[in-house]
Structure formats: structure tokens, C-alpha cells
Design an enzyme around this catalytic site. Sequence first.
Site, PDB file in Angstrom:
ATOM      1  N   THR A  54       0.866  -1.184   0.000  1.00  0.00           N
ATOM      2  CA  THR A  54       0.000   0.000   0.000  1.00  0.00           C
ATOM      3  C   THR A  54       0.903   1.235   0.000  1.00  0.00           C
ATOM      4  O   THR A  54       2.128   1.110   0.025  1.00  0.00           O
ATOM      5  CB  THR A  54      -0.891   0.025   1.251  1.00  0.00           C
ATOM      6  OG1 THR A  54      -0.082   0.375   2.383  1.00  0.00           O
ATOM      7  CG2 THR A  54      -1.561  -1.323   1.497  1.00  0.00           C
ATOM      8  N   CYS A  55       0.292   2.425   0.059  1.00  0.00           N
ATOM      9  CA  CYS A  55       1.139   3.633   0.055  1.00  0.00           C
ATOM     10  C   CYS A  55       1.909   3.762   1.373  1.00  0.00           C
ATOM     11  O   CYS A  55       2.917   4.452   1.446  1.00  0.00           O
ATOM     12  CB  CYS A  55       0.322   4.887  -0.229  1.00  0.00           C
ATOM     13  SG  CYS A  55      -0.933   5.240   0.997  1.00  0.00           S
ATOM     14  N   ARG A  57       2.920   0.909   3.390  1.00  0.00           N
ATOM     15  CA  ARG A  57       3.746  -0.247   3.761  1.00  0.00           C
ATOM     16  C   ARG A  57       3.809  -1.252   2.611  1.00  0.00           C
ATOM     17  O   ARG A  57       2.920  -1.295   1.761  1.00  0.00           O
ATOM     18  CB  ARG A  57       3.154  -0.945   4.986  1.00  0.00           C
ATOM     19  CG  ARG A  57       1.855  -1.689   4.732  1.00  0.00           C
ATOM     20  CD  ARG A  57       1.263  -2.324   5.972  1.00  0.00           C
ATOM     21  NE  ARG A  57       0.752  -1.328   6.883  1.00  0.00           N
ATOM     22  CZ  ARG A  57       1.321  -1.031   8.070  1.00  0.00           C
ATOM     23  NH1 ARG A  57       2.400  -1.668   8.477  1.00  0.00           N
ATOM     24  NH2 ARG A  57       0.804  -0.104   8.842  1.00  0.00           N
ATOM     25  N   SER A 110      -1.891   2.073  11.436  1.00  0.00           N
ATOM     26  CA  SER A 110      -2.005   2.888  10.217  1.00  0.00           C
ATOM     27  C   SER A 110      -1.269   4.211  10.420  1.00  0.00           C
ATOM     28  O   SER A 110      -1.117   4.667  11.554  1.00  0.00           O
ATOM     29  CB  SER A 110      -3.476   3.188   9.919  1.00  0.00           C
ATOM     30  OG  SER A 110      -4.158   1.992   9.626  1.00  0.00           O
ATOM     31  N   GLU A 117      -8.771   1.978   5.578  1.00  0.00           N
ATOM     32  CA  GLU A 117      -8.567   1.658   4.164  1.00  0.00           C
ATOM     33  C   GLU A 117      -7.806   0.331   4.034  1.00  0.00           C
ATOM     34  O   GLU A 117      -8.000  -0.424   3.094  1.00  0.00           O
ATOM     35  CB  GLU A 117      -7.765   2.789   3.493  1.00  0.00           C
ATOM     36  CG  GLU A 117      -8.337   3.179   2.160  1.00  0.00           C
ATOM     37  CD  GLU A 117      -7.829   4.532   1.673  1.00  0.00           C
ATOM     38  OE1 GLU A 117      -7.719   4.678   0.468  1.00  0.00           O
ATOM     39  OE2 GLU A 117      -7.550   5.426   2.490  1.00  0.00           O
ATOM     40  N   GLN A 121      -7.618  -3.541   1.627  1.00  0.00           N
ATOM     41  CA  GLN A 121      -6.344  -3.929   1.006  1.00  0.00           C
ATOM     42  C   GLN A 121      -5.884  -5.303   1.500  1.00  0.00           C
ATOM     43  O   GLN A 121      -5.331  -6.098   0.737  1.00  0.00           O
ATOM     44  CB  GLN A 121      -5.287  -2.853   1.306  1.00  0.00           C
ATOM     45  CG  GLN A 121      -5.591  -1.536   0.601  1.00  0.00           C
ATOM     46  CD  GLN A 121      -4.875  -0.342   1.227  1.00  0.00           C
ATOM     47  OE1 GLN A 121      -4.519  -0.345   2.399  1.00  0.00           O
ATOM     48  NE2 GLN A 121      -4.689   0.708   0.446  1.00  0.00           N
ATOM     49  N   GLY A 190      -6.503  10.859 -11.821  1.00  0.00           N
ATOM     50  CA  GLY A 190      -6.426   9.453 -11.396  1.00  0.00           C
ATOM     51  C   GLY A 190      -7.678   9.048 -10.638  1.00  0.00           C
ATOM     52  O   GLY A 190      -8.047   9.688  -9.662  1.00  0.00           O
ATOM     53  N   LYS A 193      -9.039   3.972  -6.265  1.00  0.00           N
ATOM     54  CA  LYS A 193      -9.798   4.063  -5.007  1.00  0.00           C
ATOM     55  C   LYS A 193      -9.564   5.430  -4.344  1.00  0.00           C
ATOM     56  O   LYS A 193     -10.493   6.085  -3.877  1.00  0.00           O
ATOM     57  CB  LYS A 193      -9.342   2.931  -4.093  1.00  0.00           C
ATOM     58  CG  LYS A 193     -10.267   2.694  -2.926  1.00  0.00           C
ATOM     59  CD  LYS A 193      -9.839   1.455  -2.151  1.00  0.00           C
ATOM     60  CE  LYS A 193     -10.725   1.277  -0.937  1.00  0.00           C
ATOM     61  NZ  LYS A 193     -10.309   0.168  -0.106  1.00  0.00           N
ATOM     62  N   GLY A 195      -8.556   8.303  -5.719  1.00  0.00           N
ATOM     63  CA  GLY A 195      -9.164   9.390  -6.499  1.00  0.00           C
ATOM     64  C   GLY A 195     -10.665   9.479  -6.256  1.00  0.00           C
ATOM     65  O   GLY A 195     -11.223  10.576  -6.094  1.00  0.00           O
TER      66      GLY A 195
END
Length: 421
Positions: A54-55, A57, A110, A117, A121, A190, A193, A195
Site C-alpha cells: 500500500t502507500c 507499507r 495505520s 482503508e 487492502q 487518477g 480508489k 481518487g
Amino acid sequence: MEDTKHKNFYSIGVSYIKADAQTRGKFSLSAEDKKALLEEAKSNNFDGVFVLSTCNRTEIIGFAEHPFQLISMLCKHSNGSVEEFAKISYVHKNQEAIQHLFNIGTGLDSQILGDYEIVGQLRTAFKLAKEHGTTNAYLERLLNNVMQASKRVKNETKLSSGTTSVSYAAVQYLIDNLQDYNTKNILVYGLGKMGKHTCKNLAEYTQNKQVTLINRTEQKVDEFIKEHPSINKSKIENLTQEIDKSDVIIVSTGASEATVTLENIPLDKNLLILDLSVPANVDPSIKNLNNVKLVNVDELSKVTDETLAIRKQEIPFAKEIIEEHKQEFNEWLNHRRFTPAINALKQSLEAIQRDEINFHKKKINNFDVDQAEAITSRFIQKITTQFVKHLKTEETSVNQSIQVMAKVFGTNLEKIDAENH
């Protein structure tokens, strides 16, 4: 790697805690990278592995003889090196790895405390591993317990009150830093998800009616705009013109390299760019332009102290819920490990019982077989119950105890011992 006897359960990876967005970008895995990694794990007979990227990790969770086997797979399929990984990584083993997964799934780990979120994921990561045949009953049960805990933490605590994601943090940033944010021209580039969430949050938390949306796949924009008619649409080929018209650009294209470059940026007007992507989708050299303010994921994730304070008060309640579900998983795990051994022990004692009753039947006149069976069966029940109690206590080393049982009661237990590792 077929023999699982000496394997441990690991979680290895990099996250926002020790690695900045640029470094995390090196270790991030594209959809193709994840598939290639899982295919390699499958071909090398890894039993129980899935990968999360993910952004915030990138990590591999699963069974290995040594964590380096997982680390080398991560480095092979990403742009990160083993040396770099060693400086900014974490390696959790067995119970620590279980705890880590619960912390992630409930929003405790998180970047924005209580951000859920990650739950979607996690589900997607596990589904992909299942499709590639790299999951097992252990992982399935563990994920199930994590999801149950996550649902309860969300419903029963205020851990997710206020800000819930980077996409919300982006909108909050505009509200906090731009006085006239409702009249600014905003371009969202973009429609993944992130965006979609950004557009929804702009509609919900601002009165701005000057939001334009661009996505590489135009059909996705058409479908989204049907549901959100207040948003304007533009085409990918008009990107530079749209940027020229905009005061704010929010980028979340999910590409592995920059999709907004110096060529796209006008030099004669002030511009605020929020890059929600990891790896970065905005060329970092744009930061050097005097007319541009470029803000990345790490800066957006600094939530207001007030929201964070409310959430921090909820941590003990979340931990209580985690403890319940972790205990439930460990009970299942122990039961799964020692039930076959207890059954084998019972069979071993019953064989002794049969031999002894047959021996005494021949030796003693009018021997009461029913009475002897009733008494000895109670003995067997009491002995196996004692073993169950022993194996259930926390300080017991289950594997060691099963080995002792195997030595004392015979070879049929040794097979069970090997199977249960």
C-alpha cells in the site's frame, strides 16, 4: 521447502514508521510484481504466504525457515536492495507477527491512527494469494479473526472518528491552508480508489463546484460522473491545458513512475499539488519551482492533534477486542496442534487397556471384563484430560511436550508430531 517442521510464521516489511515515501516507493510492488512474487513462492513450495503493498507499507506475511527467504523475494521483485531493507525494515516472528497483523487490521498501525482503508487492502491481498494457491488454513483462520476484530473495533470504539484516510487528509489540507478553497479550480488526476474517495470527500466537505476529473481510462470517469454529476470531465490528452487552468491538482494515478512532469507545469501562476501516490506520481524536481507547492503523502498524514487525541483514548478498548480475538485464534491453533496428539495418546492407552484386559481374562477366573473396562476407561479419560490441561497452559512448549509424549507412548505419536509443525 516441503517439510514445514522447522518453519516459523513471519511478517517482514517496510512501513511509514522507519521509511519515508521515497524509500517506500522503492519497495512497493505493482500488481504484476505481486503476481510474480506469489508465483515464485508457489514454485518453491512455500506454504502460506501473502503480500501487502500500500502507500504506507509493503510486507510479506507467511511461513519460512528463515526470514531472509521472504526478504530476498521482496527485494528481487521490487526496486529496493537488501542493504537498504536492513536499515529501515521490521521482522516479526510467530506471536509478534500475529499481533502485528491484528494491529494493522484494526487501524492501530495505520499512518493515520484508525484508518480502515487497510482492511479492504488486506482482503484483496489475501484473495490474490488464494488465487495463486499460496494460502493455507492457518492464514485463512488468522485473517478471519483479524477481520472480526476490525469490525468490532470500528463499530464499538471511536478509533475511526474524524479523519479516516489520506484522501480525506488531502481535503482537510485544502480547508486548513486555502482561505478561498471553495472557489479554486481543482483538478483530480487518477480515478483509483484514492481518487474516488478524494472526489467524494470534496463533494461532502466543501462547496466547491469547480472540480475536474481526468483518468487514463475515460470509461471509468463516465461511470463515476453519472453518480456525481457536479464533477466535470476532461480527457487525458488535455492534461497540460487542464493543469494550466487549475489552482490545485490532486494526483493519485497509481503509476510506478511520474505521470506529472515539468513539461506539464505552467511557470506563470501559483499552483498547489497534492501527490497521494506511493511511489510518487509527480516528478520531485517540480518541488524546486518557485510557483509550485508540492505536498506528498507523509505531509498529508499529519492529522490535527485534537482528532488524534480522541482516537488515542480509544486504543485500550481496541486492544481489549484484539486480545479476545487473538486468544480465540491461539486456542484454535493449539487445539489444531495437540488434538491429533491427544487422540494418538488415547489410542496408545486403549491398546494397553486391551492387552491388560485380555491378559487378566486368561489369568483370573470369573474376571469381570465390563467392570475392568469401565474403570480403566475412566483412567484413560483422566490421564488424557491432564495432558490437555498441560498443553493448554500458556507456558507449555506444545512441540516439546508432544515429543516427550511420543518418546513415552510410542511411534504413532511421532508421525503426529511431524505433521503438526
